[in-house]
Motif scaffolding. Structure first.
Motif, PDB file in Angstrom:
ATOM      1  N   ILE A   1       0.879  -1.154   0.000  1.00  0.00           N
ATOM      2  CA  ILE A   1       0.000   0.000   0.000  1.00  0.00           C
ATOM      3  C   ILE A   1       0.921   1.208   0.000  1.00  0.00           C
ATOM      4  CG2 ILE A   1      -1.825   1.244   1.211  1.00  0.00           C
ATOM      5  CD1 ILE A   1      -2.605  -1.422   2.533  1.00  0.00           C
ATOM      6  N   LEU A   2       1.100   1.814  -1.170  1.00  0.00           N
ATOM      7  CA  LEU A   2       2.079   2.880  -1.357  1.00  0.00           C
ATOM      8  C   LEU A   2       1.443   4.221  -1.014  1.00  0.00           C
ATOM      9  CD1 LEU A   2       3.563   1.565  -4.709  1.00  0.00           C
ATOM     10  CD2 LEU A   2       4.754   1.668  -2.521  1.00  0.00           C
ATOM     11  N   VAL A   3       1.838   4.775   0.126  1.00  0.00           N
ATOM     12  CA  VAL A   3       1.198   5.975   0.657  1.00  0.00           C
ATOM     13  C   VAL A   3       1.924   7.225   0.164  1.00  0.00           C
ATOM     14  CG1 VAL A   3       0.524   7.215   2.750  1.00  0.00           C
ATOM     15  CG2 VAL A   3       0.426   4.703   2.696  1.00  0.00           C
ATOM     16  N   GLY A   4       1.149   8.190  -0.303  1.00  0.00           N
ATOM     17  CA  GLY A   4       1.683   9.480  -0.717  1.00  0.00           C
ATOM     18  C   GLY A   4       0.748  10.587  -0.288  1.00  0.00           C
ATOM     19  N   SER A   5       0.930  11.774  -0.859  1.00  0.00           N
ATOM     20  CA  SER A   5       0.057  12.902  -0.540  1.00  0.00           C
ATOM     21  C   SER A   5      -0.243  13.674  -1.825  1.00  0.00           C
ATOM     22  CB  SER A   5       0.682  13.811   0.521  1.00  0.00           C
ATOM     23  OG  SER A   5      -0.281  14.711   1.036  1.00  0.00           O
ATOM     24  N   ALA A   6      -0.991  14.756  -1.693  1.00  0.00           N
ATOM     25  CA  ALA A   6      -1.495  15.470  -2.866  1.00  0.00           C
ATOM     26  C   ALA A   6      -1.633  16.958  -2.579  1.00  0.00           C
ATOM     27  CB  ALA A   6      -2.855  14.897  -3.272  1.00  0.00           C
TER      28      ALA A   6
ATOM     29  N   GLY B   1       8.055  13.454   4.473  1.00  0.00           N
ATOM     30  CA  GLY B   1       8.431  12.049   4.384  1.00  0.00           C
ATOM     31  C   GLY B   1       7.704  11.254   3.329  1.00  0.00           C
ATOM     32  N   TYR B   2       6.972  11.951   2.463  1.00  0.00           N
ATOM     33  CA  TYR B   2       6.309  11.265   1.354  1.00  0.00           C
ATOM     34  C   TYR B   2       7.186  11.325   0.109  1.00  0.00           C
ATOM     35  CZ  TYR B   2       2.065  11.833   4.197  1.00  0.00           C
ATOM     36  OH  TYR B   2       1.130  11.807   5.201  1.00  0.00           O
ATOM     37  N   GLN B   3       7.046  10.309  -0.765  1.00  0.00           N
ATOM     38  CA  GLN B   3       7.728  10.319  -2.048  1.00  0.00           C
ATOM     39  C   GLN B   3       6.755  10.398  -3.221  1.00  0.00           C
ATOM     40  OE1 GLN B   3      10.650   7.238  -2.572  1.00  0.00           O
ATOM     41  NE2 GLN B   3      11.728   7.726  -0.660  1.00  0.00           N
ATOM     42  N   TRP B   4       5.526   9.934  -3.015  1.00  0.00           N
ATOM     43  CA  TRP B   4       4.544   9.884  -4.100  1.00  0.00           C
ATOM     44  C   TRP B   4       3.574  11.046  -3.986  1.00  0.00           C
ATOM     45  CZ3 TRP B   4       5.310   6.640  -8.007  1.00  0.00           C
ATOM     46  CH2 TRP B   4       6.079   5.495  -7.776  1.00  0.00           C
ATOM     47  N   ILE B   5       3.283  11.711  -5.123  1.00  0.00           N
ATOM     48  CA  ILE B   5       2.302  12.788  -5.152  1.00  0.00           C
ATOM     49  C   ILE B   5       1.428  12.669  -6.391  1.00  0.00           C
ATOM     50  CG2 ILE B   5       3.861  14.363  -3.923  1.00  0.00           C
ATOM     51  CD1 ILE B   5       4.068  15.889  -6.700  1.00  0.00           C
TER      52      ILE B   5
ATOM     53  N   ARG C   1       1.350  11.098   8.354  1.00  0.00           N
ATOM     54  CA  ARG C   1       2.301  10.066   7.931  1.00  0.00           C
ATOM     55  C   ARG C   1       2.701   9.189   9.102  1.00  0.00           C
ATOM     56  NH1 ARG C   1       7.160   8.090   7.811  1.00  0.00           N
ATOM     57  NH2 ARG C   1       8.183   7.428   5.870  1.00  0.00           N
ATOM     58  N   ASN C   2       3.015   9.803  10.228  1.00  0.00           N
ATOM     59  CA  ASN C   2       3.418   9.022  11.398  1.00  0.00           C
ATOM     60  C   ASN C   2       2.279   8.127  11.877  1.00  0.00           C
ATOM     61  OD1 ASN C   2       5.956  10.188  11.408  1.00  0.00           O
ATOM     62  ND2 ASN C   2       5.410  11.780  12.875  1.00  0.00           N
ATOM     63  N   TYR C   3       1.061   8.656  11.843  1.00  0.00           N
ATOM     64  CA  TYR C   3      -0.078   7.856  12.274  1.00  0.00           C
ATOM     65  C   TYR C   3      -0.278   6.646  11.373  1.00  0.00           C
ATOM     66  CZ  TYR C   3      -4.769   6.178  12.905  1.00  0.00           C
ATOM     67  OH  TYR C   3      -5.832   5.337  13.087  1.00  0.00           O
ATOM     68  N   LEU C   4      -0.278   6.861  10.059  1.00  0.00           N
ATOM     69  CA  LEU C   4      -0.504   5.750   9.138  1.00  0.00           C
ATOM     70  C   LEU C   4       0.588   4.691   9.277  1.00  0.00           C
ATOM     71  CD1 LEU C   4      -1.674   7.757   6.006  1.00  0.00           C
ATOM     72  CD2 LEU C   4      -3.093   6.332   7.503  1.00  0.00           C
ATOM     73  N   GLY C   5       1.817   5.146   9.530  1.00  0.00           N
ATOM     74  CA  GLY C   5       2.903   4.205   9.742  1.00  0.00           C
ATOM     75  C   GLY C   5       2.791   3.424  11.042  1.00  0.00           C
ATOM     76  N   SER C   6       1.964   3.919  11.965  1.00  0.00           N
ATOM     77  CA  SER C   6       1.824   3.267  13.272  1.00  0.00           C
ATOM     78  C   SER C   6       0.608   2.348  13.354  1.00  0.00           C
ATOM     79  CB  SER C   6       1.715   4.327  14.377  1.00  0.00           C
ATOM     80  OG  SER C   6       0.448   4.976  14.342  1.00  0.00           O
ATOM     81  N   CYS C   7      -0.118   2.183  12.249  1.00  0.00           N
ATOM     82  CA  CYS C   7      -1.370   1.425  12.275  1.00  0.00           C
ATOM     83  C   CYS C   7      -1.153  -0.089  12.343  1.00  0.00           C
ATOM     84  CB  CYS C   7      -2.228   1.769  11.065  1.00  0.00           C
ATOM     85  SG  CYS C   7      -3.022   3.396  11.177  1.00  0.00           S
ATOM     86  N   GLY C   8       0.080  -0.535  12.210  1.00  0.00           N
ATOM     87  CA  GLY C   8       0.374  -1.960  12.343  1.00  0.00           C
ATOM     88  C   GLY C   8       0.031  -2.782  11.108  1.00  0.00           C
ATOM     89  N   ILE C   9      -0.004  -2.137   9.932  1.00  0.00           N
ATOM     90  CA  ILE C   9      -0.305  -2.840   8.676  1.00  0.00           C
ATOM     91  C   ILE C   9       1.001  -2.998   7.909  1.00  0.00           C
ATOM     92  CG2 ILE C   9      -1.716  -2.855   6.596  1.00  0.00           C
ATOM     93  CD1 ILE C   9      -3.298  -2.913   9.259  1.00  0.00           C
ATOM     94  N   PRO C  10       1.564  -4.214   7.830  1.00  0.00           N
ATOM     95  CA  PRO C  10       2.893  -4.392   7.253  1.00  0.00           C
ATOM     96  C   PRO C  10       3.042  -3.893   5.815  1.00  0.00           C
ATOM     97  CG  PRO C  10       2.226  -6.367   8.442  1.00  0.00           C
ATOM     98  CD  PRO C  10       1.030  -5.477   8.374  1.00  0.00           C
ATOM     99  N   SER C  11       1.976  -3.916   5.035  1.00  0.00           N
ATOM    100  CA  SER C  11       2.103  -3.554   3.632  1.00  0.00           C
ATOM    101  C   SER C  11       2.105  -2.045   3.404  1.00  0.00           C
ATOM    102  CB  SER C  11       0.972  -4.191   2.814  1.00  0.00           C
ATOM    103  OG  SER C  11      -0.278  -3.775   3.280  1.00  0.00           O
ATOM    104  N   VAL C  12       1.855  -1.244   4.441  1.00  0.00           N
ATOM    105  CA  VAL C  12       1.891   0.211   4.293  1.00  0.00           C
ATOM    106  C   VAL C  12       3.354   0.640   4.099  1.00  0.00           C
ATOM    107  CG1 VAL C  12       1.596   2.414   5.484  1.00  0.00           C
ATOM    108  CG2 VAL C  12      -0.233   0.711   5.538  1.00  0.00           C
ATOM    109  N   ARG C  13       3.622   1.265   2.957  1.00  0.00           N
ATOM    110  CA  ARG C  13       4.972   1.718   2.618  1.00  0.00           C
ATOM    111  C   ARG C  13       4.933   3.171   2.187  1.00  0.00           C
ATOM    112  NH1 ARG C  13       7.720  -3.078   1.205  1.00  0.00           N
ATOM    113  NH2 ARG C  13       6.813  -4.750   2.492  1.00  0.00           N
ATOM    114  N   PHE C  14       6.065   3.838   2.293  1.00  0.00           N
ATOM    115  CA  PHE C  14       6.165   5.240   1.875  1.00  0.00           C
ATOM    116  C   PHE C  14       7.161   5.448   0.755  1.00  0.00           C
ATOM    117  CE2 PHE C  14       4.492   5.167   6.147  1.00  0.00           C
ATOM    118  CZ  PHE C  14       3.428   6.035   6.067  1.00  0.00           C
ATOM    119  N   ASN C  15       7.705   4.341   0.222  1.00  0.00           N
ATOM    120  CA  ASN C  15       8.632   4.459  -0.927  1.00  0.00           C
ATOM    121  C   ASN C  15       8.576   3.184  -1.739  1.00  0.00           C
ATOM    122  OD1 ASN C  15      10.345   2.544   0.451  1.00  0.00           O
ATOM    123  ND2 ASN C  15      11.147   4.239   1.664  1.00  0.00           N
TER     124      ASN C  15
END
Length: 301
Positions: free
Chosen positions: A4-9, A37-41, A287-301
């Motif tokens: 799950i590739l997380v970015g912002s907009a 800390g996001y790479q995708w937009i 970003r910090n919250y989403l990274g703390s949700c405990g879902i291994p597939s959540v990635r930021f790059n």
């Protein structure tokens, strides 16, 4: 494992228009989204970021950013609308593909003005209009992919004709997965009273893209009671940073992870208008919250 590739907009920086002196300048947006800390937009409204592919590529590369998608609106249910819609789609699809993006998020135009609340057309489509919209989206998605190699991801939206969970299913039933799939905007689905996880479980093969946002139930109670237009709802704070609203993010992200596919999940908190210093700290906390949700597939790059 799926990702799950997380970015912002730009939307999360209060950007709704290509050119508005009250909005965050694009250079500041790019600087701050990278600092968060996001790479995708996403592109945001066409013309907000540079439309010259070489210049945009350089701007992104200098900050370590990459493009997930472009964004455009459609009104294909209207008579003789194809040429006008395709002209906008083509500009966005061409630029998106040129800088490495592989998706275009297509949003239905709203039936009332988001700022004034003025009713622009009937809020309910006729069966003939539904068919024009779904047939048109099939044609649009096919053309986008054949000509530019980008996939159409359809974004249900508040105050549009594809808004509620029922309308999402009707749209999916009328369209072809080979041509168009769903950009599941978690905030807009909740705004319209829908169940995001139910949609994921009913149509798992159609989840092609995500926008992550939450809504404030207290604000939504006022919006519903007074039938407020979307723009006024946003100004009242209808869209809020997680974990302050709904839907609950950990179970939603877990449901997406169970799909077993790679998918973009772009944080998109509607904040128009907003104070210039507001977006950056919210983006960092989100970003910090989403990274703390405990879902291994959540990635930021």
């Amino acid at each position: 494992m799926s990702r799950i590739l997380v970015g912002s907009a730009p939307d999360s920086w209060g950007v709704w228009f290509p050119d508005d002196p009250g909005q965050t300048p694009y250079t500041r947006f790019l600087d701050e989204v990278a600092a968060s800390g996001y790479q995708w937009i996403e592109l945001g409204p066409y013309g907000y970021l540079p439309t010259d592919p070489e210049r945009l590529t350089d701007e992104l590369a200098s900050r370590g950013l990459k493009l997930s998608a472009g964004t455009v609106f459609e009104h294909l249910h209207q008579d003789e609308s194809w040429d006008a819609v395709w002209s906008q789609i083509e500009d966005v699809a061409k630029l998106t593909a040129a800088v490495g993006g592989r998706h275009v998020v297509v949003i239905p135009e709203m039936w009332r003005d988001p700022a004034t609340g003025a009713v622009l057309e009937d809020r309910t489509l006729t069966p003939e209009q539904w068919k024009r919209k779904t047939d048109g989206m099939n044609r649009l998605g096919k053309a986008m992919f054949e000509q530019y190699g980008v996939r159409a991801q359809y974004h249900p939206h508040a105050d549009s004709h594809v808004d509620t969970e029922e309308h999402v299913y009707r749209f999916l039933d009328g369209t072809d997965a080979e041509s168009v799939n769903l950009c599941l905007d978690t905030g807009h689905i909740s705004y319209c009273g829908g169940d995001n996880i139910a949609i994921i479980e009913r149509a798992p093969e159609r989840i092609g893209y995500l926008h992550l946002k939450q809504v404030d139930p207290a604000v939504m109670a006022k919006v519903d009671a007074d039938d407020l237009p979307f723009g006024e709802a946003v100004r009242l704070g209808a869209m809020t940073e997680p974990p302050r609203g709904i839907p609950d993010m950990p179970p939603l992200l877990a449901a997406v992870e169970r799909l077993g596919v790679d998918v973009f999940a772009i944080v998109e908190q509607d904040m128009y208008p907003c104070a210039p210093d507001a977006p950056l700290p919210i983006a960092k906390r989100t970003r910090n919250y989403l990274g703390s949700c405990g879902i291994p597939s959540v990635r930021f790059n």
